[in-house]
Design a protein around this motif. Structure first.
Motif, PDB file in Angstrom:
ATOM      1  N   TYR A  49       0.794  -1.216   0.000  1.00 14.55           N
ATOM      2  CA  TYR A  49       0.000   0.000   0.000  1.00 14.55           C
ATOM      3  C   TYR A  49       0.838   1.284   0.000  1.00 14.55           C
ATOM      4  O   TYR A  49       0.295   2.374  -0.031  1.00 14.55           O
ATOM      5  CB  TYR A  49      -0.964   0.022   1.190  1.00 14.55           C
ATOM      6  N   ILE A 230      -5.120  -2.601  -5.290  1.00 17.85           N
ATOM      7  CA  ILE A 230      -4.446  -2.424  -4.003  1.00 17.85           C
ATOM      8  C   ILE A 230      -4.915  -3.484  -3.012  1.00 17.85           C
ATOM      9  O   ILE A 230      -4.115  -4.064  -2.270  1.00 17.85           O
ATOM     10  CB  ILE A 230      -4.711  -1.013  -3.445  1.00 17.85           C
ATOM     11  N   THR A 252      -7.654  -2.915   6.711  1.00 19.91           N
ATOM     12  CA  THR A 252      -7.184  -2.707   5.336  1.00 19.91           C
ATOM     13  C   THR A 252      -7.822  -1.467   4.732  1.00 19.91           C
ATOM     14  O   THR A 252      -7.161  -0.673   4.052  1.00 19.91           O
ATOM     15  CB  THR A 252      -7.511  -3.940   4.475  1.00 19.91           C
ATOM     16  N   ILE A 256      -5.711   1.876   3.342  1.00 24.05           N
ATOM     17  CA  ILE A 256      -5.841   2.403   1.984  1.00 24.05           C
ATOM     18  C   ILE A 256      -6.294   3.865   2.008  1.00 24.05           C
ATOM     19  O   ILE A 256      -5.754   4.713   1.301  1.00 24.05           O
ATOM     20  CB  ILE A 256      -6.819   1.543   1.162  1.00 24.05           C
TER      21      ILE A 256
END
Length: 278
Positions: A49, A230, A252, A256
């Motif tokens: 990321y 991603i 997550t 992001i």
């Protein structure tokens, strides 16, 4: 010519070989000069990321005058600690042929082809226009998938688990996500997958417009496809999403959304979204 002439004779093959050797030696010596910078870069770099430019931005306060273009040249030379294989996207593969979806005939006034989408939405001039997709987990019956719901202007994304590709269940899940987070939704752009075949009902609930892309044209939902890529850095194709907890997915999602982005002058989507939404 003078540098590569021996005993009055010039051989282009020998000259080329010596040039390559000298270039290799100079480049290696140059890299040794920045060993400390290399160590710092590797500590910050995480290809899942945090890309090359993002990592470079984090180290901008270092005393060296290295540019991000130099870093890419080091990587392409395959002599640095980070190699070409460590880049986030080395190449693009053509997607598999997708089946054409059957759209809901609930109302034609709410489901419109993407070519009819206004320019101010295409140019991301207005907040509240979203892209949506479904990331497939294991392709066997009974395994869970992920819905990605992303705002076009701020690139803020919300991720939600769903147990099937049933169109009505998907409508219900997305509606709950929108109401739970109090999201402003003026339009949604989707592909023509069969999981969106009843999307007209969701458009009726939300009083918004749905734009559907042309077949085999994922670039028409570029932001959503990028964020899906991603997410795949964390969980590869074939991952059993039923093994993931809600906290795993939320973690997550936060990583992001809090990534520094060059397009926002290194602010995160989270910062830009909250500034506009509030």
């Amino acid at each position: 010519m003078k540098r590569n002439t021996f005993d009055g004779f010039y051989d282009h093959n020998v000259a080329q070989e010596k040039t390559i050797r000298r270039r290799w030696h100079n480049h290696s010596m140059y890299l040794l000069k920045y060993e400390k910078f290399t160590d710092q870069f590797i500590q910050k770099f995480d290809k899942r990321y945090s890309g090359i430019k993002t990592t470079y931005y984090k180290l901008q306060n270092n005393t060296t005058k290295i540019t991000w273009r130099q870093i890419y040249n080091w990587i392409k030379s395959n002599r640095w600690e980070i190699k070409r294989k460590d880049l986030l996207r080395q190449y693009y593969l053509k997607g598999r042929k997708r089946k054409k979806g059957i759209f809901s005939k609930f109302t034609n006034s709410l489901i419109i082809p993407i070519w009819a989408r206004p320019k101010y939405i295409d140019n991301r001039q207005e907040f509240g226009h979203w892209e949506m997709d479904l990331i497939i987990g294991k392709r066997e019956h009974g395994f869970e998938n992920l819905i990605t719901f992303q705002e076009r202007q701020t690139r803020m994304v919300f991720i939600e688990k769903i147990q099937s590709k049933n169109p009505m269940k998907l409508n219900s899940k997305v509606y709950q996500l929108i109401k739970r987070n109090n999201l402003c939704v003026k339009s949604i752009t989707i592909d023509n997958g069969i999981e969106f075949s009843k999307i007209g009902l969701l458009a009726k609930w939300l009083k918004c417009i749905v734009y559907f892309c042309e077949p085999f044209a994922s670039y028409q939902r570029g932001s959503n496809e990028h964020v899906n890529g991603i997410i795949r850095r964390f969980w590869k194709k074939g991952t059993d999403f039923s093994l993931l907890s809600n906290n795993d997915i939320l973690d997550t999602q936060n990583k992001i959304n809090k990534m520094p982005r060059e397009i926002f002058n290194w602010k995160s989507s989270y910062d830009v979204f909250n500034k506009i939404n509030n």
